[in-house]
Scaffold this motif. Structure first.
Motif, PDB file in Angstrom:
ATOM      1  N   PHE A  20       8.999   7.553  -2.676  1.00 44.39           N
ATOM      2  CA  PHE A  20       8.002   6.990  -3.570  1.00 44.39           C
ATOM      3  C   PHE A  20       7.127   6.034  -2.754  1.00 44.39           C
ATOM      4  O   PHE A  20       7.571   5.488  -1.752  1.00 44.39           O
ATOM      5  CB  PHE A  20       8.657   6.227  -4.721  1.00 44.39           C
ATOM      6  N   GLY A  21       5.885   5.825  -3.206  1.00 40.01           N
ATOM      7  CA  GLY A  21       5.023   4.929  -2.458  1.00 40.01           C
ATOM      8  C   GLY A  21       3.729   4.651  -3.184  1.00 40.01           C
ATOM      9  O   GLY A  21       3.560   4.999  -4.354  1.00 40.01           O
ATOM     10  N   GLU A  22       2.787   4.051  -2.457  1.00 42.07           N
ATOM     11  CA  GLU A  22       1.549   3.604  -3.071  1.00 42.07           C
ATOM     12  C   GLU A  22       0.502   4.711  -3.168  1.00 42.07           C
ATOM     13  O   GLU A  22      -0.342   4.688  -4.064  1.00 42.07           O
ATOM     14  CB  GLU A  22       0.989   2.409  -2.300  1.00 42.07           C
ATOM     15  N   ASP A  23       0.523   5.689  -2.249  1.00 43.46           N
ATOM     16  CA  ASP A  23      -0.383   6.835  -2.349  1.00 43.46           C
ATOM     17  C   ASP A  23       0.149   7.959  -1.470  1.00 43.46           C
ATOM     18  O   ASP A  23       1.151   7.807  -0.768  1.00 43.46           O
ATOM     19  CB  ASP A  23      -1.823   6.461  -1.974  1.00 43.46           C
ATOM     20  N   ASP A  24      -0.536   9.115  -1.512  1.00 43.81           N
ATOM     21  CA  ASP A  24      -0.059  10.280  -0.779  1.00 43.81           C
ATOM     22  C   ASP A  24       0.017  10.031   0.719  1.00 43.81           C
ATOM     23  O   ASP A  24       0.954  10.485   1.390  1.00 43.81           O
ATOM     24  CB  ASP A  24      -0.977  11.477  -1.043  1.00 43.81           C
ATOM     25  N   ASN A  25      -0.959   9.327   1.265  1.00 44.00           N
ATOM     26  CA  ASN A  25      -0.965   9.067   2.711  1.00 44.00           C
ATOM     27  C   ASN A  25       0.255   8.261   3.129  1.00 44.00           C
ATOM     28  O   ASN A  25       0.902   8.570   4.140  1.00 44.00           O
ATOM     29  CB  ASN A  25      -2.242   8.326   3.105  1.00 44.00           C
ATOM     30  N   ASP A  26       0.562   7.212   2.376  1.00 42.87           N
ATOM     31  CA  ASP A  26       1.721   6.390   2.707  1.00 42.87           C
ATOM     32  C   ASP A  26       3.017   7.174   2.563  1.00 42.87           C
ATOM     33  O   ASP A  26       3.914   7.072   3.408  1.00 42.87           O
ATOM     34  CB  ASP A  26       1.762   5.153   1.811  1.00 42.87           C
ATOM     35  N   ARG A  27       3.114   7.960   1.494  1.00 41.43           N
ATOM     36  CA  ARG A  27       4.337   8.735   1.291  1.00 41.43           C
ATOM     37  C   ARG A  27       4.561   9.730   2.423  1.00 41.43           C
ATOM     38  O   ARG A  27       5.684   9.877   2.920  1.00 41.43           O
ATOM     39  CB  ARG A  27       4.277   9.457  -0.062  1.00 41.43           C
ATOM     40  N   GLU A  28       3.496  10.414   2.827  1.00 43.43           N
ATOM     41  CA  GLU A  28       3.631  11.388   3.908  1.00 43.43           C
ATOM     42  C   GLU A  28       3.951  10.700   5.235  1.00 43.43           C
ATOM     43  O   GLU A  28       4.757  11.199   6.030  1.00 43.43           O
ATOM     44  CB  GLU A  28       2.348  12.209   4.037  1.00 43.43           C
ATOM     45  N   ALA A  29       3.331   9.557   5.484  1.00 45.89           N
ATOM     46  CA  ALA A  29       3.606   8.827   6.721  1.00 45.89           C
ATOM     47  C   ALA A  29       5.063   8.374   6.772  1.00 45.89           C
ATOM     48  O   ALA A  29       5.743   8.528   7.797  1.00 45.89           O
ATOM     49  CB  ALA A  29       2.669   7.627   6.844  1.00 45.89           C
ATOM     50  N   VAL A  30       5.557   7.823   5.667  1.00 44.10           N
ATOM     51  CA  VAL A  30       6.957   7.382   5.612  1.00 44.10           C
ATOM     52  C   VAL A  30       7.889   8.576   5.797  1.00 44.10           C
ATOM     53  O   VAL A  30       8.907   8.494   6.508  1.00 44.10           O
ATOM     54  CB  VAL A  30       7.235   6.655   4.289  1.00 44.10           C
ATOM     55  N   LYS A  31       7.556   9.691   5.187  1.00 46.88           N
ATOM     56  CA  LYS A  31       8.373  10.903   5.338  1.00 46.88           C
ATOM     57  C   LYS A  31       8.510  11.279   6.815  1.00 46.88           C
ATOM     58  O   LYS A  31       9.621  11.529   7.301  1.00 46.88           O
ATOM     59  CB  LYS A  31       7.741  12.049   4.555  1.00 46.88           C
ATOM     60  N   HIS A  32       7.398  11.321   7.541  1.00 50.90           N
ATOM     61  CA  HIS A  32       7.449  11.682   8.963  1.00 50.90           C
ATOM     62  C   HIS A  32       8.242  10.662   9.780  1.00 50.90           C
ATOM     63  O   HIS A  32       8.979  11.031  10.694  1.00 50.90           O
ATOM     64  CB  HIS A  32       6.036  11.806   9.522  1.00 50.90           C
ATOM     65  N   LEU A  33       8.099   9.387   9.456  1.00 54.47           N
ATOM     66  CA  LEU A  33       8.837   8.360  10.192  1.00 54.47           C
ATOM     67  C   LEU A  33      10.340   8.494   9.967  1.00 54.47           C
ATOM     68  O   LEU A  33      11.133   8.336  10.905  1.00 54.47           O
ATOM     69  CB  LEU A  33       8.357   6.970   9.785  1.00 54.47           C
ATOM     70  N   VAL A  34      10.743   8.784   8.737  1.00 48.16           N
ATOM     71  CA  VAL A  34      12.169   8.987   8.463  1.00 48.16           C
ATOM     72  C   VAL A  34      12.690  10.181   9.247  1.00 48.16           C
ATOM     73  O   VAL A  34      13.778  10.135   9.848  1.00 48.16           O
ATOM     74  CB  VAL A  34      12.416   9.179   6.954  1.00 48.16           C
ATOM     75  N   ALA A  49       4.687   9.857  -8.705  1.00 51.58           N
ATOM     76  CA  ALA A  49       4.844   8.830  -9.738  1.00 51.58           C
ATOM     77  C   ALA A  49       6.323   8.625 -10.019  1.00 51.58           C
ATOM     78  O   ALA A  49       7.126   9.545  -9.868  1.00 51.58           O
ATOM     79  CB  ALA A  49       4.108   9.251 -11.013  1.00 51.58           C
ATOM     80  N   PRO A  50       6.677   7.399 -10.410  1.00 52.54           N
ATOM     81  CA  PRO A  50       5.788   6.237 -10.535  1.00 52.54           C
ATOM     82  C   PRO A  50       5.532   5.581  -9.180  1.00 52.54           C
ATOM     83  O   PRO A  50       6.264   5.809  -8.224  1.00 52.54           O
ATOM     84  CB  PRO A  50       6.589   5.298 -11.434  1.00 52.54           C
ATOM     85  N   LEU A  51       4.504   4.757  -9.119  1.00 49.38           N
ATOM     86  CA  LEU A  51       4.251   3.954  -7.933  1.00 49.38           C
ATOM     87  C   LEU A  51       5.292   2.850  -7.841  1.00 49.38           C
ATOM     88  O   LEU A  51       5.856   2.427  -8.852  1.00 49.38           O
ATOM     89  CB  LEU A  51       2.853   3.340  -7.997  1.00 49.38           C
ATOM     90  N   ILE A  52       5.551   2.396  -6.621  1.00 50.09           N
ATOM     91  CA  ILE A  52       6.434   1.240  -6.444  1.00 50.09           C
ATOM     92  C   ILE A  52       5.582  -0.012  -6.616  1.00 50.09           C
ATOM     93  O   ILE A  52       4.710  -0.301  -5.792  1.00 50.09           O
ATOM     94  CB  ILE A  52       7.110   1.270  -5.064  1.00 50.09           C
ATOM     95  N   LEU A  53       5.808  -0.728  -7.699  1.00 54.23           N
ATOM     96  CA  LEU A  53       4.982  -1.895  -8.032  1.00 54.23           C
ATOM     97  C   LEU A  53       5.878  -3.098  -8.317  1.00 54.23           C
ATOM     98  O   LEU A  53       6.001  -3.544  -9.457  1.00 54.23           O
ATOM     99  CB  LEU A  53       4.093  -1.585  -9.250  1.00 54.23           C
ATOM    100  N   GLN A  54       6.513  -3.614  -7.287  1.00 57.74           N
ATOM    101  CA  GLN A  54       7.414  -4.744  -7.448  1.00 57.74           C
ATOM    102  C   GLN A  54       6.764  -6.072  -7.069  1.00 57.74           C
ATOM    103  O   GLN A  54       7.044  -7.098  -7.661  1.00 57.74           O
ATOM    104  CB  GLN A  54       8.673  -4.529  -6.598  1.00 57.74           C
ATOM    105  N   LYS A  55       5.907  -6.020  -6.077  1.00 58.73           N
ATOM    106  CA  LYS A  55       5.315  -7.231  -5.511  1.00 58.73           C
ATOM    107  C   LYS A  55       4.471  -7.973  -6.548  1.00 58.73           C
ATOM    108  O   LYS A  55       3.612  -7.390  -7.215  1.00 58.73           O
ATOM    109  CB  LYS A  55       4.464  -6.815  -4.312  1.00 58.73           C
ATOM    110  N   GLY A  56       4.727  -9.257  -6.696  1.00 60.44           N
ATOM    111  CA  GLY A  56       3.921 -10.101  -7.568  1.00 60.44           C
ATOM    112  C   GLY A  56       4.137  -9.885  -9.049  1.00 60.44           C
ATOM    113  O   GLY A  56       3.346 -10.359  -9.868  1.00 60.44           O
TER     114      GLY A  56
END
Length: 227
Positions: A20-34, A49-56
């Motif tokens: 899960f993440g903030e948008d497709d680019n971030d999700r794909e980047a995290v996937k490759h890093l893992v 969905a859903p977005l990770i919305l914990q901050k603040g």
């Protein structure tokens, strides 16, 4: 007997890690890093969905967001065995802001029943991590300037996306090229994985090292379950 039958049924399903993440680019980047950190990772699938919305957010909103993620996990578990969940959210603050945010995300997801939660919380944002691998970035666009922050604590760069754009922009007018954009992130992460750069870091990032450590902990936990 029923418990053993359920366990056998779960093991017969395809094992999956959800992202899960903030948008497709971030999700794909995290996937490759893992996949770079953990080459033998089971199938890894992004979820929009859903977005990770914990901050603040206040405690009630945090629990509601975690419950929404848990609902998606339960829905996915009908057809696959969800063994872990990765959750990306940029800190929008410098290190050590990632520590509290990571702990918050993992605690809320764990309390909601999510298996083996792992937070990816780059400080300031995920662009700070690209300074760790200047060779991989250069391979994505050879016309960019080579990043040169070796040994620096890049998790302390404020507004790092804007800084990265400026650092990559060619100095010579005859070498103009497109600026870095967020859609370049998956390409950079994919290059890190494909060229096996992930352990050859050239700068310092506590938020990345925390993420790497957690991914390896999950890898080891799942290995012990199989054993």
């Amino acid at each position: 007997m029923a418990a053993k039958q359920k366990q056998h049924k779960e093991r017969s399903k395809r094992r999956v890690v959800l992202v899960f993440g903030e948008d497709d680019n971030d999700r794909e980047a995290v996937k490759h890093l893992v996949q770079a950190i953990w080459p033998e990772v089971p199938s890894i699938e992004p979820r929009r969905a859903p977005l990770i919305l914990q901050k603040g957010r206040d405690a009630a909103e945090q629990r509601k967001n975690a419950a929404a993620v848990a609902n998606v996990v339960r829905g996915s578990s009908v057809t696959v065995d969800v063994v872990a969940v990765l959750a990306h959210q940029d800190c929008d603050a410098v290190e050590p802001a990632h520590v509290a945010l990571s702990e918050q995300i993992e605690m809320e997801l764990g309390d909601a029943g999510v298996p083996l939660p792992c937070a990816a919380t780059p400080a300031w944002e995920i662009e700070s991590w690209w300074y760790l691998w200047p060779e991989a970035v250069a391979q994505v666009n050879p016309r960019w300037c080579k990043l040169a922050r070796e040994g620096e604590e890049v998790g302390r760069i404020v507004n790092v996306k804007e800084r990265l754009i400026k650092d990559l922009r060619p100095k010579a007018k005859d070498k103009r090229t497109a600026d870095y954009v967020e859609s370049d992130a998956p390409r950079i992460a994919s290059t890190i994985r494909e060229r096996n750069h992930v352990n050859d870091v050239r700068a310092k990032s506590a938020s990345f090292m925390r993420f790497r450590k957690r991914v390896l902990e999950i890898r080891d936990a799942l290995a012990s379950e199989v054993a």
